[in-house]
Motif scaffolding. Structure first.
Motif, PDB file in Angstrom:
ATOM      1  N   ILE A   1      47.194  62.155  31.301  1.00 33.93           N
ATOM      2  CA  ILE A   1      47.621  62.619  29.996  1.00 33.93           C
ATOM      3  C   ILE A   1      46.426  63.284  28.553  1.00 33.93           C
ATOM      4  CG2 ILE A   1      49.556  61.387  28.662  1.00 33.93           C
ATOM      5  CD1 ILE A   1      49.976  59.790  30.299  1.00 33.93           C
ATOM      6  N   ARG A   2      46.600  62.791  27.900  1.00 26.64           N
ATOM      7  CA  ARG A   2      45.796  62.910  26.855  1.00 26.64           C
ATOM      8  C   ARG A   2      44.357  62.832  26.849  1.00 26.64           C
ATOM      9  NH1 ARG A   2      47.911  58.149  24.817  1.00 26.64           N
ATOM     10  NH2 ARG A   2      46.597  56.898  23.926  1.00 26.64           N
TER      11      ARG A   2
ATOM     12  N   ARG B   1      56.927  64.337  27.206  1.00 25.69           N
ATOM     13  CA  ARG B   1      56.699  62.734  26.973  1.00 25.69           C
ATOM     14  C   ARG B   1      56.210  63.166  25.007  1.00 25.69           C
ATOM     15  NH1 ARG B   1      53.143  59.029  28.183  1.00 25.69           N
ATOM     16  NH2 ARG B   1      51.558  58.215  25.997  1.00 25.69           N
TER      17      ARG B   1
ATOM     18  N   THR C   1      56.545  62.906  20.897  1.00 25.10           N
ATOM     19  CA  THR C   1      54.452  62.991  20.223  1.00 25.10           C
ATOM     20  C   THR C   1      54.477  61.517  20.006  1.00 25.10           C
ATOM     21  OG1 THR C   1      55.535  63.505  18.690  1.00 25.10           O
ATOM     22  CG2 THR C   1      54.557  65.618  20.292  1.00 25.10           C
ATOM     23  N   TYR C   2      55.444  60.490  20.091  1.00 28.32           N
ATOM     24  CA  TYR C   2      54.416  59.406  19.122  1.00 28.32           C
ATOM     25  C   TYR C   2      54.438  58.440  20.356  1.00 28.32           C
ATOM     26  CZ  TYR C   2      58.507  57.032  21.371  1.00 28.32           C
ATOM     27  OH  TYR C   2      59.095  56.488  21.812  1.00 28.32           O
ATOM     28  N   LEU C   3      53.934  58.992  22.007  1.00 34.34           N
ATOM     29  CA  LEU C   3      53.721  57.802  22.540  1.00 34.34           C
ATOM     30  C   LEU C   3      52.123  58.385  22.733  1.00 34.34           C
ATOM     31  CD1 LEU C   3      56.547  58.306  25.719  1.00 34.34           C
ATOM     32  CD2 LEU C   3      56.485  56.369  23.709  1.00 34.34           C
TER      33      LEU C   3
ATOM     34  N   ARG D   1      50.549  58.359  19.896  1.00 36.54           N
ATOM     35  CA  ARG D   1      50.134  57.354  18.654  1.00 36.54           C
ATOM     36  C   ARG D   1      50.345  56.797  18.457  1.00 36.54           C
ATOM     37  NH1 ARG D   1      50.890  62.129  18.344  1.00 36.54           N
ATOM     38  NH2 ARG D   1      51.221  63.963  16.456  1.00 36.54           N
ATOM     39  N   GLU D   2      49.178  55.711  17.730  1.00 31.98           N
ATOM     40  CA  GLU D   2      48.368  54.283  17.809  1.00 31.98           C
ATOM     41  C   GLU D   2      47.733  53.713  16.786  1.00 31.98           C
ATOM     42  OE1 GLU D   2      44.685  53.885  20.314  1.00 31.98           O
ATOM     43  OE2 GLU D   2      46.156  54.358  21.577  1.00 31.98           O
TER      44      GLU D   2
ATOM     45  N   MET E   1      57.285  53.764  30.912  1.00 31.84           N
ATOM     46  CA  MET E   1      55.349  54.747  30.351  1.00 31.84           C
ATOM     47  C   MET E   1      54.488  55.250  31.086  1.00 31.84           C
ATOM     48  SD  MET E   1      54.686  53.628  26.971  1.00 31.84           S
ATOM     49  CE  MET E   1      53.755  55.257  26.620  1.00 31.84           C
TER      50      MET E   1
ATOM     51  N   ARG F   1      54.556  52.914  17.404  1.00 33.20           N
ATOM     52  CA  ARG F   1      53.762  54.219  17.930  1.00 33.20           C
ATOM     53  C   ARG F   1      54.394  55.228  17.047  1.00 33.20           C
ATOM     54  NH1 ARG F   1      51.658  55.372  23.346  1.00 33.20           N
ATOM     55  NH2 ARG F   1      50.383  53.421  23.654  1.00 33.20           N
TER      56      ARG F   1
ATOM     57  N   ALA G   1      53.443  55.796  13.310  1.00 36.87           N
ATOM     58  CA  ALA G   1      51.853  55.914  13.168  1.00 36.87           C
ATOM     59  C   ALA G   1      52.229  57.377  12.880  1.00 36.87           C
ATOM     60  CB  ALA G   1      50.829  55.624  14.456  1.00 36.87           C
ATOM     61  N   GLU G   2      52.983  58.270  13.821  1.00 39.52           N
ATOM     62  CA  GLU G   2      53.526  59.373  13.596  1.00 39.52           C
ATOM     63  C   GLU G   2      53.505  59.494  12.482  1.00 39.52           C
ATOM     64  OE1 GLU G   2      54.105  62.215  16.947  1.00 39.52           O
ATOM     65  OE2 GLU G   2      56.259  61.467  16.369  1.00 39.52           O
TER      66      GLU G   2
END
Lengths: 228, 358
Positions: free
Chosen positions: A166-167, A220, A222-224, A226-227, B175, B264, B267-268
């Protein structure tokens, strides 16, 4: 893949990235060809992250989505497939992608549509992801392919490499995945067709002697990534 | 150690195995079905025992028995399944038996739906069991964190001789993310059970007398003394187990409070608000009980509003209000029924709430 047989079924190990590949392929076809397009979400295993979740975006791009009898709004555990999925399979003017569930268990659903998959009129692709624990050796990946063929009565016609984190994906992961898939090709005799790669990394992996298929990360949100 | 790409539920099951889990009792329920499936083929290879129970009630009580015998027991379920397990959890608290419980939660009430939910907040932090008891609850916001919490939860359960709940919403279970898995611990031996868990039911051939694990205490003063003993443990847990993370609190006008998937999204949403000139920050409780009140002391003097952000009709908001203790107005942004809001929706609703308090 755009110019090949009009029917493409996508199989692979559980979590190999079949749905992301299928959805990216559908969007790519919508940009590159003028035929009618459809995607059949035949995943009866996963409750989340199914191609039908992107129905609105796909249909905006001209790709008709077929899934369950509730038109993708079935939030229950009753995993069903609409009889309407036969429509694009029977429509000679429609290019159709069938996105199957994982492993041989998920691919088994193709059995009921086997009459639409006669030799030469389709591609049966298998997504190979060497980063997944169940397919981390070429022998294990080959065994999965054989199980999928046994369960469906169909022959896999091409392999798609899809190694990624992934990222955290680096170009080396793409190269490693391609080399791995070539080893699977050597064992099975099934040709490795392309390596998937996030669109942002394509420029880093082109020109290395294999075809690169850009993946859009459509499944996926985009918020997934972020943390706190 | 290198990272591998795993689905949440697979990684959670593997984390339990690597923590030395030697017995798992499961019953299928979406969205955690990959856990019993994984345990059915991997736990026996690691020397442990997998049993598919006939119901959630059976699963929790099988785990109760195995843990009473010194087993490092693990169960997993999803929201309605956890409701069925409540009686057993009360017994396990009362008998001071360690157990790790994973709730991969979904929408409710009743059978509800299978999409992600956080409406079990009160169920896990207050308990649906009878009597005076508490259960440490940890809410991970990612697969790696969940793996580490499950790994540690077995030791916390042993230390406090109490169930520990991991509250991971359905999105965490379904996920996929790259994960670095911890080292596998050896299974506890019979001799280690006798020395490390002298209260466990291990037979009478190695010591005088016998151990009895029981929750029945008919004399009121005896029961009261036992509950007071339990609450001495819980007071210690409140001091030792509160955990949280924060971001951007210093100059935040808005402070979101969110756990799991919602953290999460927040955060966005903070990024979206920043682009519009509004400073926002996030408090992410990792422990839901004990609730990390201390996090709220880090809020700066520019804050005008604290917003509890939840996948429920508003359950954590009561703990948020208690922690805020009147220092700032407390708002709520929520969706329920399995609906996950977008970060855009959260940012827009936050702006409206901010305008209302200005």
């Amino acid at each position: 893949m755009i110019s090949g047989p009009r029917k493409i079924a996508v199989t692979g190990h559980f979590g190999s990235g079949k749905t992301e590949f299928s959805v990216s392929l559908a969007f790519a076809m919508s940009r590159l060809c003028s035929d009618r397009l459809a995607i059949c979400d035949l995943d009866i295993e996963n409750p989340y992250f199914r191609s039908r979740e992107k129905q609105a975006a796909l249909e905006n791009a001209g790709v008709r989505v077929y899934s369950d009898p509730f038109n993708g709004r079935n939030g229950s555990e009753l995993q069903t497939i609409s009889a309407a999925v036969r429509a694009p399979l029977e429509d000679a003017g429609c290019r159709v992608i069938c996105d199957c569930g994982g492993d041989s268990v998920g691919a088994r659903v193709l059995n009921q549509f086997r009459k639409y998959f006669t030799p030469g009129d389709h591609r049966l692709l298998c997504v190979v992801n060497c980063g997944r624990p169940g397919t981390d050796t070429p022998e294990k990946a080959a065994a999965h392919i054989r199980a999928i063929e046994d369960a469906t009565g169909l022959s896999v016609t091409g392999l798609i490499s899809n190694n990624h984190l992934i990222r955290y994906t680096e170009p080396e992961h793409i190269f490693e995945g391609w080399e791995f898939t070539k080893e699977v090709e050597a064992i099975t005799g099934i040709p490795a067709l392309a390596a998937c790669c996030m669109e942002t990394l394509v420029h880093s992996v082109e020109g290395r002697g294999f075809d690169v298929f850009p993946i859009g990360m459509h499944m996926r949100d985009t918020y997934l990534d972020r943390e706190v | 150690m290198s990272k591998v790409l795993m689905k949440g539920n697979e990684a959670f099951a593997e984390a339990a195995i690597r923590a030395g889990c030697n017995c798992y009792f499961g019953y299928p329920i979406t969205p955690q079905n990959e856990i019993p499936e994984y345990m059915s083929h991997e736990l026996p290879k690691a020397g442990g025992s997998f049993v598919q129970a006939e119901s959630e009630l059976a699963a929790v009580n099988m785990a109760y028995g195995a843990a009473a015998a010194g087993g490092r027991a693990f169960i997993s379920t999803s929201s309605p399944g956890l409701a069925l397990m409540q009686e057993g959890l009360g017994f396990i608290c009362s008998t001071e038996v360690p157990l790790v419980v994973l709730n991969v939660s979904r929408g409710g009430p009743g059978v509800g739906g299978i999409q992600p939910g956080q409406a079990d907040y009160l169920q896990v932090t207050r308990g649906g069991y009878n009597g005076d008891a508490k259960t440490p609850v940890f809410a991970p916001a990612g697969i790696q964190e969940c793996v580490e919490l499950i790994y540690e939860a077995f030791d916390i359960a042993d230390k406090y001789r109490n169930p520990v709940i991991i509250f991971a919403d359905g999105m965490m279970g379904q996920m996929m993310e790259p994960v670095e898995l911890p080292e596998k611990k050896p299974l506890i031996s019979a001799e280690q059970i006798r020395t490390q868990k002298p209260w466990a039911i291990t037979g009478t051939d190695h010591h005088d007398g016998r151990n009895v694990v029981y929750s029945l205490r008919l004399q009121p003063d005896v029961l009261e003394a036992h509950v007071e003993h339990m609450f001495e443990k819980y007071a210690k847990a409140e001091r030792e187990l509160a955990r949280y993370k924060t971001s951007n609190l210093d100059d935040a006008e808005i402070v979101f409070v969110a756990f799991g998937t919602m953290s999460r999204l927040c955060a966005e949403a903070v990024e979206l608000l920043e682009a519009q000139g509004i400073k926002a920050g996030v408090i992410r409780p990792i422990s839901l009980w004990p609730f990390p009140d201390a996090a709220f002391d880090e809020i700066g003097d520019k804050t005008k509003l604290v917003i509890s952000t939840e996948l429920s009709m508003g359950q954590m908001v009561f703990d948020v209000k208690a922690a805020v203790n009147g220092r700032w107005p407390v708002g709520l942004i929520n969706r329920t029924g399995g609906v996950v809001p977008s970060s855009v929706e959260i940012a827009e609703r936050a702006k409206k709430l901010l305008e209302e308090v200005k």
